[in-house]
Design a protein around this motif. Structure first.
Motif, PDB file in Angstrom:
ATOM      1  N   PRO A 101       0.812  -1.213   0.000  1.00  9.25           N
ATOM      2  CA  PRO A 101       0.000   0.000   0.000  1.00  9.25           C
ATOM      3  C   PRO A 101       0.852   1.273   0.000  1.00  9.25           C
ATOM      4  CG  PRO A 101      -0.913  -1.587   1.540  1.00  9.25           C
ATOM      5  CD  PRO A 101       0.412  -2.141   1.081  1.00  9.25           C
ATOM      6  N   ALA A 145       2.276   1.767  -3.515  1.00 11.29           N
ATOM      7  CA  ALA A 145       1.225   2.208  -4.430  1.00 11.29           C
ATOM      8  C   ALA A 145       0.908   3.687  -4.203  1.00 11.29           C
ATOM      9  CB  ALA A 145      -0.028   1.355  -4.258  1.00 11.29           C
ATOM     10  N   ALA A 146       0.813   4.093  -2.945  1.00 11.21           N
ATOM     11  CA  ALA A 146       0.510   5.495  -2.643  1.00 11.21           C
ATOM     12  C   ALA A 146       1.620   6.411  -3.151  1.00 11.21           C
ATOM     13  CB  ALA A 146       0.316   5.674  -1.136  1.00 11.21           C
ATOM     14  N   ARG A 185      -2.602  -2.502  -7.494  1.00 10.06           N
ATOM     15  CA  ARG A 185      -3.073  -2.187  -6.145  1.00 10.06           C
ATOM     16  C   ARG A 185      -3.486  -0.727  -6.133  1.00 10.06           C
ATOM     17  NH1 ARG A 185      -2.816  -3.602  -0.638  1.00 10.06           N
ATOM     18  NH2 ARG A 185      -1.556  -5.425  -1.049  1.00 10.06           N
ATOM     19  N   ASP A 186      -4.698  -0.487  -5.668  1.00 14.54           N
ATOM     20  CA  ASP A 186      -5.197   0.876  -5.457  1.00 14.54           C
ATOM     21  C   ASP A 186      -5.030   1.761  -6.693  1.00 14.54           C
ATOM     22  OD1 ASP A 186      -5.716   0.050  -2.826  1.00 14.54           O
ATOM     23  OD2 ASP A 186      -3.776   0.759  -2.109  1.00 14.54           O
TER      24      ASP A 186
END
Length: 111
Positions: A11, A14-15, A61-62
């Motif tokens: 995460p 991805a951010a 992801r995301d």
């Protein structure tokens, strides 16, 4: 493009890719490549890609896509790309279960 669940994007990675992509006006596609060299034999190279190539292996992801070529996938299968911030700085890192050893900088490895 083939979806590969055998490599993950954390995460936080991805951010960070999403922020960099927005800032640069590029798509949120992170390319991970393994090249010969580095102090331990192989080194990781990261960069934003303009598009996903037909032969790429990818995971998402995301809303962020991580792409690798087949050779890279063979060397990092089962791993995870993470983004780590510490007192020493901030960087993308690969948690690679296939690496027999690594170097102190965390950017190269051997199998």
């Amino acid at each position: 493009m083939t979806q590969v669940p055998e490599i993950a994007l954390s995460p936080s990675a991805a951010a960070r890719v999403a922020v960099i992509a927005q800032r640069t006006g590029k798509p949120a596609i992170l390319r991970l490549a393994v090249e010969g060299g580095g102090c331990a034999g192989f080194s990781y190279r990261f960069g934003l890609a303009d598009e996903v190539e037909a032969e790429d292996l990818a995971t998402e992801r995301d809303g962020v896509t991580l792409v690798v070529d087949e050779m890279t996938h063979d060397l990092v299968r089962g791993g995870e790309v993470d983004f780590v911030e510490s007192l020493g700085g901030a960087a993308f890192q690969v948690r690679n279960p296939n690496a027999a050893s690594g170097c102190g900088c965390g950017s190269s490895f051997s199998v």
